[in-house]
Design an enzyme around this catalytic site. Sequence first.
Site, PDB file in Angstrom:
ATOM      1  CG  LEU A   1      71.766  50.749  25.044  1.00 19.40           C
ATOM      2  CD1 LEU A   1      71.538  52.256  24.460  1.00 19.40           C
ATOM      3  CD2 LEU A   1      72.252  50.573  26.428  1.00 19.40           C
ATOM      4  CG  HIS A   2      66.855  45.247  26.947  1.00 20.00           C
ATOM      5  ND1 HIS A   2      67.859  44.998  27.284  1.00 20.00           N
ATOM      6  CD2 HIS A   2      65.890  44.538  27.970  1.00 20.00           C
ATOM      7  CE1 HIS A   2      68.090  43.928  28.286  1.00 20.00           C
ATOM      8  NE2 HIS A   2      66.789  43.730  28.795  1.00 20.00           N
ATOM      9  NE  ARG A   3      68.828  44.555  32.013  1.00 17.55           N
ATOM     10  CZ  ARG A   3      68.586  43.348  32.821  1.00 17.55           C
ATOM     11  NH1 ARG A   3      67.535  43.463  33.789  1.00 17.55           N
ATOM     12  NH2 ARG A   3      68.975  42.429  32.606  1.00 17.55           N
TER      13      ARG A   3
ATOM     14  CE  LYS B   1      62.889  49.050  26.541  1.00 21.38           C
ATOM     15  NZ  LYS B   1      62.700  48.717  27.701  1.00 21.38           N
TER      16      LYS B   1
END
Length: 346
Positions: free
Chosen positions: A198-200, A230
């Site tokens: 996941l990163h969006r 993040k």
Amino acid sequence: MKKILHIIGTRPQYIKSSILIKKLSKSKFFKNVVIDTSQHFDKNMSDIFLKEFKFSSFITKLNIKKNLSRITRLAQMIKLLGECQKKINPDIAIIYGDTDSTLAAAISLKKNDIKTVHVEAGLRSYDNNMPEEQNRIVADNFSDYLIAPTKTAVRNLLKENFDKKKIFMFGDTMYDLAINTSKELEIKTSNEYILMTLHRDKNTEKKNLNKIIESLSKLKTKIIWPIHPKIKNSKDFKKIKLPKNLDIIDPLSYKDNLSLVINSKFVITDSGGLQKEAFFLGKYSFILRDETEWIEIVKDKKSFLIGSKIDLIKNFKISKKRFKPKKSFFGSGDTTDKIIKLLKNI
């Protein structure tokens, strides 16, 4: 000898550029110069790849301050990139993908009147709220040569009235690299886990992140999650109760990550890069988005858009075995050779 400037700064850009930089370094016609914007400053998202791909001493890292707002970081990137470009004075520059580093590079190169090649041009999600969409549109419009990875990317560019002479449908450098690297991977017979990333921005917002993580337990299978820094460092994530079947690990090297893909049951991700890599290696993927730039894989029913609804996965019947991609959506594995030939012609 012509000086080729590559501007990179994130995990996917280290991957996309590595095979092209390696091949160019063997040519007597070109000299590589690389600027790393340091957008990904976490060691597991940057240094691990610089070491793995053997980026040598011709790389310059920008000193971007940490913990800046997105707009301030972008402004600092543009300023420092502009200054570096004047010192380097390249014959041509190559930019990759759709990150903030791509945007900063496109703007600074245009202002310095340096001819630019955009690798992975023409992608569109048609969601202008996505930072990646904003970045890629500017990068395409500010570049002189557009390397399109797919037929869909070419159609997007033609629909937007780009000059045909600027567009080159060469394929995808990530495909070249994955095919070469896959020959070195160990393939195991048992697939006991699902790989997730996941990163969006949309999926890392508190509401969606909670929804995704809470529903993972319903899959009743071990899930390996190489977590993005993040998310790991966010206050919202630290408050979420994690399901027992979730195994969180640090980000991995390129080769180790491909090994996880090829030996998984399937992949859950919001990453365009991982969606492609799963396809290259014959693994199904479920996309935590409502749209994707890589529509070919979805139409081929090897990738499925599910938004943030993990529950939908159980409705799909997919083979546990690896499939053989029938169509060459991403070129013939010689994209880097075609780019080098274009550079020689330029």
